[in-house]
Write an enzyme that holds these catalytic residues in place. Structure first.
Site, PDB file in Angstrom:
ATOM      1  N   TYR A   3       0.824  -1.215   0.000  1.00 17.25           N
ATOM      2  CA  TYR A   3       0.000   0.000   0.000  1.00 17.25           C
ATOM      3  C   TYR A   3       0.854   1.259   0.000  1.00 17.25           C
ATOM      4  O   TYR A   3       0.492   2.266  -0.603  1.00 17.25           O
ATOM      5  CB  TYR A   3      -1.003  -0.037   1.153  1.00 17.25           C
ATOM      6  CG  TYR A   3      -2.147  -0.951   0.810  1.00 17.25           C
ATOM      7  CD1 TYR A   3      -2.175  -2.269   1.248  1.00 17.25           C
ATOM      8  CD2 TYR A   3      -3.153  -0.525  -0.053  1.00 17.25           C
ATOM      9  CE1 TYR A   3      -3.197  -3.136   0.869  1.00 17.25           C
ATOM     10  CE2 TYR A   3      -4.175  -1.374  -0.439  1.00 17.25           C
ATOM     11  CZ  TYR A   3      -4.192  -2.674   0.013  1.00 17.25           C
ATOM     12  OH  TYR A   3      -5.182  -3.526  -0.392  1.00 17.25           O
ATOM     13  N   ASN A  30     -12.595   2.734  -7.068  1.00 19.32           N
ATOM     14  CA  ASN A  30     -11.192   3.121  -6.993  1.00 19.32           C
ATOM     15  C   ASN A  30     -10.860   3.727  -5.641  1.00 19.32           C
ATOM     16  O   ASN A  30     -11.709   4.353  -5.003  1.00 19.32           O
ATOM     17  CB  ASN A  30     -10.848   4.116  -8.113  1.00 19.32           C
ATOM     18  CG  ASN A  30     -11.081   3.514  -9.492  1.00 19.32           C
ATOM     19  OD1 ASN A  30     -11.167   2.283  -9.618  1.00 19.32           O
ATOM     20  ND2 ASN A  30     -11.234   4.352 -10.486  1.00 19.32           N
ATOM     21  N   VAL A  31      -9.640   3.552  -5.240  1.00 21.23           N
ATOM     22  CA  VAL A  31      -9.168   4.045  -3.932  1.00 21.23           C
ATOM     23  C   VAL A  31      -8.117   5.133  -4.118  1.00 21.23           C
ATOM     24  O   VAL A  31      -7.462   5.539  -3.167  1.00 21.23           O
ATOM     25  CB  VAL A  31      -8.597   2.865  -3.099  1.00 21.23           C
ATOM     26  CG1 VAL A  31      -9.694   1.863  -2.774  1.00 21.23           C
ATOM     27  CG2 VAL A  31      -7.441   2.175  -3.824  1.00 21.23           C
ATOM     28  N   ASP A  32      -7.999   5.635  -5.376  1.00 18.08           N
ATOM     29  CA  ASP A  32      -6.915   6.578  -5.707  1.00 18.08           C
ATOM     30  C   ASP A  32      -7.288   8.037  -5.469  1.00 18.08           C
ATOM     31  O   ASP A  32      -6.425   8.921  -5.582  1.00 18.08           O
ATOM     32  CB  ASP A  32      -6.472   6.366  -7.169  1.00 18.08           C
ATOM     33  CG  ASP A  32      -7.627   6.512  -8.171  1.00 18.08           C
ATOM     34  OD1 ASP A  32      -7.617   5.803  -9.204  1.00 18.08           O
ATOM     35  OD2 ASP A  32      -8.540   7.337  -7.940  1.00 18.08           O
ATOM     36  N   HIS A  53     -14.742   1.289  -1.825  1.00 20.13           N
ATOM     37  CA  HIS A  53     -13.659   0.449  -1.309  1.00 20.13           C
ATOM     38  C   HIS A  53     -12.632   1.223  -0.512  1.00 20.13           C
ATOM     39  O   HIS A  53     -11.534   0.722  -0.277  1.00 20.13           O
ATOM     40  CB  HIS A  53     -12.968  -0.269  -2.483  1.00 20.13           C
ATOM     41  CG  HIS A  53     -13.886  -1.203  -3.206  1.00 20.13           C
ATOM     42  ND1 HIS A  53     -13.668  -1.592  -4.516  1.00 20.13           N
ATOM     43  CD2 HIS A  53     -15.028  -1.828  -2.819  1.00 20.13           C
ATOM     44  CE1 HIS A  53     -14.639  -2.416  -4.885  1.00 20.13           C
ATOM     45  NE2 HIS A  53     -15.478  -2.574  -3.885  1.00 20.13           N
ATOM     46  N   CYS A  78      -3.347   5.105  20.613  1.00 19.28           N
ATOM     47  CA  CYS A  78      -3.244   3.917  21.508  1.00 19.28           C
ATOM     48  C   CYS A  78      -2.001   3.081  21.238  1.00 19.28           C
ATOM     49  O   CYS A  78      -1.758   2.081  21.912  1.00 19.28           O
ATOM     50  CB  CYS A  78      -4.495   3.041  21.359  1.00 19.28           C
ATOM     51  SG  CYS A  78      -4.536   2.128  19.811  1.00 19.28           S
ATOM     52  N   GLY A  88     -14.936   1.776 -17.176  1.00 20.49           N
ATOM     53  CA  GLY A  88     -13.625   1.247 -16.812  1.00 20.49           C
ATOM     54  C   GLY A  88     -13.629   0.223 -15.707  1.00 20.49           C
ATOM     55  O   GLY A  88     -12.758   0.239 -14.836  1.00 20.49           O
ATOM     56  N   THR A  89     -14.627  -0.674 -15.729  1.00 19.39           N
ATOM     57  CA  THR A  89     -14.605  -1.759 -14.748  1.00 19.39           C
ATOM     58  C   THR A  89     -14.835  -3.091 -15.447  1.00 19.39           C
ATOM     59  O   THR A  89     -15.636  -3.197 -16.367  1.00 19.39           O
ATOM     60  CB  THR A  89     -15.653  -1.560 -13.632  1.00 19.39           C
ATOM     61  OG1 THR A  89     -15.547  -2.649 -12.691  1.00 19.39           O
ATOM     62  CG2 THR A  89     -17.070  -1.492 -14.169  1.00 19.39           C
ATOM     63  N   SER A  90     -14.123  -4.105 -14.957  1.00 18.79           N
ATOM     64  CA  SER A  90     -14.286  -5.448 -15.529  1.00 18.79           C
ATOM     65  C   SER A  90     -15.538  -6.119 -14.989  1.00 18.79           C
ATOM     66  O   SER A  90     -15.883  -7.226 -15.381  1.00 18.79           O
ATOM     67  CB  SER A  90     -13.056  -6.304 -15.179  1.00 18.79           C
ATOM     68  OG  SER A  90     -12.958  -6.431 -13.758  1.00 18.79           O
TER      69      SER A  90
END
Ligand code: BV8
Length: 258
Positions: free
Chosen positions: A76, A113-115, A130, A161, A198-200
């Site tokens: 990541y 997307n997580v960008d 996501h 913590c 743009g998704t499979s």
């Protein structure tokens, strides 16, 4: 680079798709990694994609994180670092123009997307199914925060913590954030036109939104380099790079008035 389909039938399909958008009171958009490909971010299943670089079981599951948190953080941190070198592309910007044209309450952008590139381009109503690479959360306490693209190190710990932090990302075998998922379902269930870009259409439950839109009588437009399982539910499939097709689609909408 994939050539754009300039055939007369492609132009006709684009004109019909613009007509479907024009007739819609509310529009929902579902995007996947393909819309960020022209920004230079690899897709998950394309040649040289992320999954080819790393086996899914090795990085994007809670079991992997429990087994080897350093490896998962390396994966990541590599992707976070890549974000510092990329910009939104004309496909992202076309969706900003579409949202501005439709106005508040009539447009929802749902992304796998997580960008963070949709928000970086200026999109406002964005549902991140996501998660987001810029955010981290503690594995023990409620602390969750946006750390931007700062260097986090191999095993970052919580300031509150002291426990291990994790990316604020939905991994495989994990539930999607309930509030975001419900909002996405509402947006798709109440739209008259669903634009799938743009998704499979492989990953669930996100991919199920296409069928949901269909079931609620939305018109479905797909933009992709190739046909996908979503194509079976599409009224129009526009084949070509989203960075070229989306600006032309929004232009056709604008030039057709309204
Ligand atoms: C859940 C964050 C339930 C991570 C992601 C077996 C084992 C384990 C799980 C499952 C299983 N079978 C089914 C499942 C469910 C699983 C799933 O769907 N697996 C798939 C692989 C079969 N789903 C889950 O686990 C989900 N959770 O089901 O929980 C549950 C129930 C009870 C209790 C607990 C849990 C969670 C799924 C979320 C996973 N996280 N992302 C990270 O990013 O590191 S998913 C990941 O894939 C990305 O978010 C990505 O967006 C997403 C989908 O991929 P795409 O975006 O579509 O990208 P892809 O490369 O596939 O395709 C790109 C497309 O773009 C292509 O079509 C290409 O042609 C096109 N393209 C390329 N360039 C362009 C272009 N198009 C236009 N222009 C271009 N220039």
């Amino acid at each position: 680079m994939h050539p754009r389909d300039d055939s007369p039938s492609a132009d006709e399909a684009l004109g019909r798709a613009a007509g479907l958008l024009r007739a819609a009171e509310r529009v929902a958009v579902l995007t996947g990694a393909g819309i960020s490909a022209e920004s230079g971010l690899p897709t998950f299943r394309g040649a040289g994609g992320l999954w080819e670089g790393h086996r899914v079981e090795d990085v994007a599951t809670p079991m992997a994180f429990a087994r080897d948190p350093s490896l998962v953080w390396r994966f990541y941190n590599m992707r976070r670092a890549a974000l510092g070198t990329v910009q939104p592309n004309p496909g992202h910007h076309a969706l900003v123009r579409l949202e501005e044209r439709l106005g508040e309450g009539r447009f929802t952008l749902i992304t796998q997307n997580v960008d963070g590139l949709h928000r970086a381009a200026g999109s406002r109503r964005v549902l991140e199914l996501h998660g987001n690479l810029r955010r981290v959360r503690c594995t023990r306490c409620p602390a969750a925060l946006d750390r931007g693209l700062e260097e986090l190190g191999e095993l970052p710990r919580c300031d509150q913590c002291g426990e291990l932090l994790r990316p604020d990302i939905v991994w495989f075998h994990e539930m999607l954030p309930q509030d975001v998922w419900m909002a996405a379902g509402r947006a798709v269930g109440t739209c008259q036109c669903l634009l799938v870009v743009g998704t499979s259409a492989n990953v669930y439950p996100a991919a199920g939104l296409v069928r949901l839109g269909r079931d609620y009588h939305a018109k479905v437009i797909e933009v992709n380099l190739e046909r996908t399982p979503a194509s079976d539910h599409a009224d129009e499939t526009l084949l070509g790079p989203s960075g070229e097709v989306l600006p032309r689609l929004v232009q056709a909408l604008a030039s057709g008035g309204r």
